[in-house]
Design an enzyme around this catalytic site. Structure first.
Site, PDB file in Angstrom:
ATOM      1  N   HIS A   1       0.798  -1.231   0.000  1.00 42.83           N
ATOM      2  CA  HIS A   1       0.000   0.000   0.000  1.00 42.83           C
ATOM      3  C   HIS A   1       0.827   1.276   0.000  1.00 42.83           C
ATOM      4  O   HIS A   1       0.257   2.367   0.110  1.00 42.83           O
ATOM      5  CB  HIS A   1      -0.929   0.046   1.208  1.00 42.83           C
ATOM      6  CG  HIS A   1      -2.006  -0.979   1.191  1.00 42.83           C
ATOM      7  ND1 HIS A   1      -3.246  -0.767   0.643  1.00 42.83           N
ATOM      8  CD2 HIS A   1      -2.026  -2.248   1.655  1.00 42.83           C
ATOM      9  CE1 HIS A   1      -3.984  -1.850   0.777  1.00 42.83           C
ATOM     10  NE2 HIS A   1      -3.262  -2.781   1.391  1.00 42.83           N
TER      11      HIS A   1
ATOM     12  N   LYS B   1      -7.771  14.212   4.258  1.00 44.17           N
ATOM     13  CA  LYS B   1      -6.938  12.999   4.267  1.00 44.17           C
ATOM     14  C   LYS B   1      -5.897  13.185   5.355  1.00 44.17           C
ATOM     15  O   LYS B   1      -5.772  14.283   5.917  1.00 44.17           O
ATOM     16  CB  LYS B   1      -6.275  12.782   2.909  1.00 44.17           C
ATOM     17  CG  LYS B   1      -5.627  14.033   2.311  1.00 44.17           C
ATOM     18  CD  LYS B   1      -5.093  13.794   0.925  1.00 44.17           C
ATOM     19  CE  LYS B   1      -6.123  13.829  -0.188  1.00 44.17           C
ATOM     20  NZ  LYS B   1      -6.411  12.598  -0.844  1.00 44.17           N
ATOM     21  N   ARG B   2      -5.148  12.121   5.688  1.00 47.64           N
ATOM     22  CA  ARG B   2      -4.061  12.274   6.650  1.00 47.64           C
ATOM     23  C   ARG B   2      -3.149  13.418   6.205  1.00 47.64           C
ATOM     24  O   ARG B   2      -2.970  13.653   5.003  1.00 47.64           O
ATOM     25  CB  ARG B   2      -3.250  10.971   6.742  1.00 47.64           C
ATOM     26  CG  ARG B   2      -3.954   9.872   7.518  1.00 47.64           C
ATOM     27  CD  ARG B   2      -4.236  10.269   8.941  1.00 47.64           C
ATOM     28  NE  ARG B   2      -3.032  10.257   9.741  1.00 47.64           N
ATOM     29  CZ  ARG B   2      -2.726   9.315  10.624  1.00 47.64           C
ATOM     30  NH1 ARG B   2      -3.557   8.309  10.849  1.00 47.64           N
ATOM     31  NH2 ARG B   2      -1.612   9.378  11.319  1.00 47.64           N
TER      32      ARG B   2
ATOM     33  N   LYS C   1       1.297  14.476   0.471  1.00 46.73           N
ATOM     34  CA  LYS C   1      -0.080  14.766   0.043  1.00 46.73           C
ATOM     35  C   LYS C   1      -0.255  16.261  -0.246  1.00 46.73           C
ATOM     36  O   LYS C   1      -1.229  16.683  -0.830  1.00 46.73           O
ATOM     37  CB  LYS C   1      -1.067  14.302   1.105  1.00 46.73           C
ATOM     38  CG  LYS C   1      -1.071  12.776   1.289  1.00 46.73           C
ATOM     39  CD  LYS C   1      -2.080  12.337   2.334  1.00 46.73           C
ATOM     40  CE  LYS C   1      -1.977  10.880   2.703  1.00 46.73           C
ATOM     41  NZ  LYS C   1      -2.706   9.983   1.781  1.00 46.73           N
TER      42      LYS C   1
ATOM     43  N   THR D   1      -8.360   6.756  -2.059  1.00 46.83           N
ATOM     44  CA  THR D   1      -9.711   6.190  -2.168  1.00 46.83           C
ATOM     45  C   THR D   1     -10.764   7.275  -1.949  1.00 46.83           C
ATOM     46  O   THR D   1     -11.875   7.162  -2.467  1.00 46.83           O
ATOM     47  CB  THR D   1      -9.926   5.039  -1.160  1.00 46.83           C
ATOM     48  OG1 THR D   1      -9.328   5.398   0.087  1.00 46.83           O
ATOM     49  CG2 THR D   1      -9.317   3.750  -1.659  1.00 46.83           C
TER      50      THR D   1
ATOM     51  N   LYS E   1     -14.566   8.433  -3.850  1.00 46.90           N
ATOM     52  CA  LYS E   1     -15.827   8.774  -3.165  1.00 46.90           C
ATOM     53  C   LYS E   1     -16.328  10.128  -3.637  1.00 46.90           C
ATOM     54  O   LYS E   1     -17.518  10.318  -3.886  1.00 46.90           O
ATOM     55  CB  LYS E   1     -15.606   8.789  -1.645  1.00 46.90           C
ATOM     56  CG  LYS E   1     -15.206   7.426  -1.087  1.00 46.90           C
ATOM     57  CD  LYS E   1     -14.654   7.497   0.337  1.00 46.90           C
ATOM     58  CE  LYS E   1     -13.930   6.205   0.676  1.00 46.90           C
ATOM     59  NZ  LYS E   1     -13.071   6.318   1.875  1.00 46.90           N
TER      60      LYS E   1
HETATM   61  C1  26V Z   1       2.317   2.138   8.424  1.00 45.49           C
HETATM   62  C2  26V Z   1       2.427   2.024   9.772  1.00 45.49           C
HETATM   63  C3  26V Z   1       3.762   2.034  10.329  1.00 45.49           C
HETATM   64  C4  26V Z   1       3.840   1.519  11.707  1.00 45.49           C
HETATM   65  C5  26V Z   1       2.723   1.834  12.591  1.00 45.49           C
HETATM   66  C6  26V Z   1       1.367   1.767  12.041  1.00 45.49           C
HETATM   67  C7  26V Z   1       1.290   1.915  10.569  1.00 45.49           C
HETATM   68  C8  26V Z   1       0.059   1.934   9.962  1.00 45.49           C
HETATM   69  C9  26V Z   1      -0.047   2.050   8.591  1.00 45.49           C
HETATM   70  C10 26V Z   1       1.083   2.156   7.831  1.00 45.49           C
HETATM   71  C11 26V Z   1       1.039   2.221   6.329  1.00 45.49           C
HETATM   72  C12 26V Z   1      -0.041   2.955   5.815  1.00 45.49           C
HETATM   73  C13 26V Z   1      -0.090   2.768   4.338  1.00 45.49           C
HETATM   74  C14 26V Z   1      -1.356   3.304   3.769  1.00 45.49           C
HETATM   75  O1  26V Z   1      -2.294   3.614   4.483  1.00 45.49           O
HETATM   76  N1  26V Z   1      -1.393   3.391   2.474  1.00 45.49           N
HETATM   77  C15 26V Z   1      -2.555   3.910   1.799  1.00 45.49           C
HETATM   78  O2  26V Z   1      -3.308   2.791   1.364  1.00 45.49           O
HETATM   79  C16 26V Z   1      -4.502   3.191   0.696  1.00 45.49           C
HETATM   80  C17 26V Z   1      -5.290   1.938   0.401  1.00 45.49           C
HETATM   81  O3  26V Z   1      -4.618   1.135  -0.496  1.00 45.49           O
HETATM   82  C18 26V Z   1      -4.145   3.971  -0.558  1.00 45.49           C
HETATM   83  O4  26V Z   1      -5.332   4.395  -1.163  1.00 45.49           O
HETATM   84  C19 26V Z   1      -3.278   5.177  -0.207  1.00 45.49           C
HETATM   85  O5  26V Z   1      -2.850   5.818  -1.368  1.00 45.49           O
HETATM   86  C20 26V Z   1      -2.082   4.722   0.609  1.00 45.49           C
HETATM   87  O6  26V Z   1      -1.348   5.848   1.073  1.00 45.49           O
END
Ligand code: 26V
Length: 840
Positions: free
Chosen positions: A379, A570-571, A576, A678, A682
């Site tokens: 992701h 978004k975050r 971004k 995503t 929407k």
């Molecule tokens: C990384 C970590 C690192 C350690 C602690 C907790 C944690 C939680 C999540 C992440 C990675 C997040 C990656 C993510 O959210 N990617 C997003 O995924 C979406 C669904 O596929 C996509 O639409 C977004 O573009 C992408 O940034």
């Protein structure tokens, strides 16, 4: 069939009469009549109070429990059918499920909306405050977690035998409050009041052995190595209602628990309190969701959480497999396990451990089964987000898994050397272990080597993953790499969130779009229909009024429905580029200050999103947006014309209110950095126009709607990569007067009169530090695209035409399409319909 008959038959699919529905849900020993008084009974017997004294919370619980009662027998029948059919099942393993609220969603998917409306009228119940009483289940950080939730909805709707596995965090994503413009985090204790949806299943607990124990030190939970212990995983099940209510799948969330006799020694030696403290510590393992930032990667407990999810889920599914099967070589024919990012990658060594140590299979056979059962989704390409865990933590916490990883790596590197003799550079790059002073396990490499499929989440992302990020691995296993462009569920994001627009669409083309979003294509033929323009514009207006009313009552903030609503939600992250959006607003503000008679459409710029608690620059960006908002508000020459709002506490429920009301969707990441996105989808299906870069799924959205109906701008991913060596933000500062004026204003404390120097770090990011995300390179083309949009807005029919063509082109972005692709191309799983009972 005539058009009229077709409409009628559709109407009956979507809204069977009450008796018919009740027969569907009364498919077990309890028959429903539709007038069973479930709600009243719950209200009274669960609370034992006079009805007069019952508040919204009690009413919400009674409503949710009644709905759960109605779906219970089909839920039981669903699992029973899967068992009976011994169907191949999908297991979706994810550290995050960002579910949001369930009550209104379940009512919609059970086809109970009309009944609920009737009850509202007859019994004079106001449903709105009851709905608002439900806390969001915020068990995720953002896109990845919400995607998992949309996938559950689609898998149930498509009648796939699927189970979600996750963790039952007592504290979800932190709550965001804004103080003095700054983000402050507060705990989200969403389970303080018991959740009516979950069903605890103590008898199905699993036992997990660990090579560490847990201690609380100064309020911090720590893993203590070298002291083996065990934990129970207690399953808490939540119903996942497919649209139409035929299939009710399960989301199983694990909570950590200890045995009462946990430290018997301490207990009997008199240290009663000490023993209980240890119990408390161990049970804290699943207490909190880690926020998505690089500091989390430094926390050993996060690794133990990941292991706990994997160990509990595999124990559970292996137990289920063994109930019906005896030959291990058939596991890949009975189970497809999808790893949502690398977070559950320990499934590779854990499944190997089960097959080798518990089931005594030979290595080759165990390896073949493991690879054929597992599949991995990537992701993100951001290097700081690619998980790596120190080898020494493996040594301390799970030495057996490390041993297995070493053996996988030994064999794997052997095959690399065989194929590329003498290429030790390549061997170093693909190794599962990063060598160096501190050795790390590379989780993405482990997931790719240990599975049969690796997919990205949009075409461009899958391509970059394959050709850049893990190029050497893709050369080893070209057939494993594939793309599955993300999607979102049209039930929550259109049908439920936007009754005005979904009503207009259904009126125009019938309601088959609810489960077949490609039907929206039919709207193209209405793109020049003035009547439909009117219907669209009215629906948008209704959604704006709804949103403005909701916002006023929840936060007190005011939105003028006569302005263009322009959103970026978004975050908060540098890539971004919320900062690019803010720079655009500063330039527009300057234009208005310089020429107060300038013709410019009235606009409300809305931002919302959380910054990871340790991400200082992201938090400063929030502060900047808030100060910008305050400065504009305080300037009488412009405040009637542009307004900036930062909405605190962005969450699923806020998105459901905001997205339908939006005119312009900003998707402006530096090209090559947003895996998919995503929210972009929407917004599109809710009739917003997109201003955006050629990144993630936005590229495919423009393809579907036609580029002429999109407002794309800026460098392409290729141009971003090619200009890395020579890009110089100073050039833009020196050569573009508007850019220079905007930056000078920020650095001269124009937006921070009482906090001099507070925005200095922005100078570092945007200029002296080299502007890694190339804000300045894209600012001018952003402003040009923005201008085109504003001009278009002054012509409502031309605007409506483009918006309608966007809605018509959004069919591809249903998660039903995405899941169908996963099911046929990766999982090889078909639907397993649950027998109809009672339905004529
Ligand atoms: C990384 C970590 C690192 C350690 C602690 C907790 C944690 C939680 C999540 C992440 C990675 C997040 C990656 C993510 O959210 N990617 C997003 O995924 C979406 C669904 O596929 C996509 O639409 C977004 O573009 C992408 O940034």
């Amino acid at each position: 069939m005539s058009a009229k008959a077709a409409m009628e038959s559709r109407a009956t699919t979507a809204h069977p009469d009450v008796a018919q529905l009740m027969r569907q849900y009364g498919c077990g020993p309890i028959q429903f009549t539709g007038n069973d008084g479930l709600y009243e009974r719950h209200l009274l017997f669960d609370n034992v109070q006079d009805e007069e004294r019952m508040g919204a919370r009690e009413r919400f619980e009674a409503a949710a429990r009644s709905i759960r009662d109605v779906l219970s027998q089909r839920w039981v029948l669903t699992e029973k059918t899967y068992e009976h059919e011994n169907a191949k099942r999908v297991y979706y393993l994810s550290m995050e499920f960002l579910l949001g609220r369930s009550l209104s969603n379940n009512i919609t998917n059970l086809l109970f909306s009309r009944i609920a409306e009737q009850i509202e009228k007859e019994k004079k119940i106001d449903f709105f405050p009851i709905q608002e009483e439900e806390p969001d289940a915020g068990l995720g950080n953002g896109g990845l977690g919400r995607l998992a939730a949309c996938f559950l909805d689609s898998m149930a709707t498509l009648q796939l035998p699927a189970t979600g596995y996750g963790l039952r965090y007592e504290y979800g994503i932190f709550r965001q409050v804004i103080e003095d413009g700054w983000q402050k985090e507060q705990p989200d204790n969403w389970l303080r009041i018991p959740d009516p949806w979950e069903v605890i299943r103590p008898h199905e607990r699993v036992e997990i052995k660990l090579n560490c124990s847990f201690e609380l030190h100064d309020g911090m939970l720590r893993a203590v190595t070298g002291r083996p212990s065990f934990l129970y995983g207690i399953p808490f099940d939540r119903p996942i209602v497919g649209y139409g209510g035929k299939t009710i799948n399960t989301l199983r969330l694990w909570a950590a628990a200890t045995a009462d006799y946990f430290d018997f020694q301490k207990f009997s030696s008199g240290d009663f309190v000490g023993a209980l403290t240890e119990t408390l510590a161990a049970e804290s393992l699943t207490r909190v969701l880690y926020p998505d930032d690089s500091t989390s990667m430094g926390k050993a407990l996060r690794l133990v959480q990941e292991y706990f999810l994997v160990a509990c889920s595999l124990a559970d599914l292996v137990r289920r497999f063994r109930r019906n099967n005896s030959d291990w070589s058939t596991l890949p024919d009975k189970a497809a396990i999808q790893l949502n990012d690398t977070h559950p990658t320990l499934a590779v060594p854990e499944l190997m451990r089960i097959l080798l140590d518990d089931e005594h299979l030979e290595w080759e056979q165990a390896w073949d089964i493991t690879q054929r059962t597992l599949a991995y989704t990537n992701h993100t390409l951001l290097p700081e987000a690619l998980e790596k865990w120190p080898v020494e933590w493996f040594e301390a916490i799970m030495p057996r898994h490390l041993e297995i990883i070493y053996e996988i790596n030994r064999r794997f590197l052997g095959s690399v050397r065989e194929r590329f003799p003498g290429d030790e550079g390549r061997v170093g790059r693909v190794s599962l272990i990063e060598e160096g002073l501190k050795r790390n396990v590379r989780m993405a490499n482990l997931a790719i080597v240990g599975s049969h499929s690796t997919n990205g989440v949009a075409a461009i992302h899958s391509e970059l993953l394959r050709t850049v990020t893990v190029k050497d691995l893709a050369e080893m296993y070209p057939d494993r790499f594939n793309n599955k462009t993300n999607g979102v569920t049209p039930r929550r994001w259109l049908l439920l969130a936007n009754p005005a627009l979904s009503g207009a669409i259904t009126e125009a083309i019938g309601d088959a779009w609810i489960t077949d979003l490609s039907q929206l294509k039919k709207l193209s033929s209405l793109a020049d229909d003035k009547g439909f323009h009117k219907a669209f514009l009215k629906a948008k207006r209704d959604a704006k009024v709804q949103f403005a009313t909701w916002l006023k009552t929840t936060t007190g903030q005011i939105v003028d429905c006569d302005t263009i609503i322009d959103c970026q939600v978004k975050r908060i992250h540098e890539y971004k580029r919320q900062l690019l959006n803010a720079l655009r607003i500063v330039v527009l503000y300057n234009r208005l200050r310089e020429n107060p008679n300038l013709e410019m459409a009235h606009r409300t710029f809305i931002f919302a999103g959380k910054a990871a608690p340790a991400y200082r620059l992201a938090k400063l960006i929030i502060k900047f947006i808030n100060n910008l908002a305050g400065t504009i508000d305080g300037d009488p020459t412009v405040r009637e014309r542009i307004k900036v709002l930062f909405l605190p506490e962005y969450c699923v429920s806020m998105a459901e209110h905001l997205i339908p009301a939006t005119d312009i969707s900003n998707q402006i990441s530096t090209a090559g950095y947003e895996a998919s996105g995503t929210s972009n989808m929407k917004f599109m299906m809710n009739g917003a126009l997109t201003i955006g870069t050629r990144d993630g799924a936005t590229i495919e959205m423009a393809e579907e709607a036609g580029e002429e109906n999109f407002f794309l701008f800026g460098l392409t991913a290729e141009q971003v990569a090619d200009s890395r060596g020579w890009y110089n933000p100073w050039w833009h500062y020196q050569n573009d007067p508007e850019t220079r004026a905007a930056l000078n204003m920020i650095f001269s404390d124009y937006f921070s009169r009482n906090e001099p120097g507070v925005f200095e770090p922005l100078r570092e990011t945007l200029l002296t530090g080299g502007d890694h995300y190339m804000h300045l390179a894209d600012l001018n083309s952003y402003l040009d695209a923005d201008q085109q949009l504003c001009t278009l807005y002054s012509n409502p029919d031309a605007w409506a035409r483009k918006a309608i063509l966007n809605i018509a082109g959004s069919g591809k972005f249903s998660s039903d399409r995405t899941i169908t692709d996963y099911a046929t191309e990766i999982w090889k799983v078909g639907s397993c319909p649950i027998p109809e009972c009672g339905v004529k």
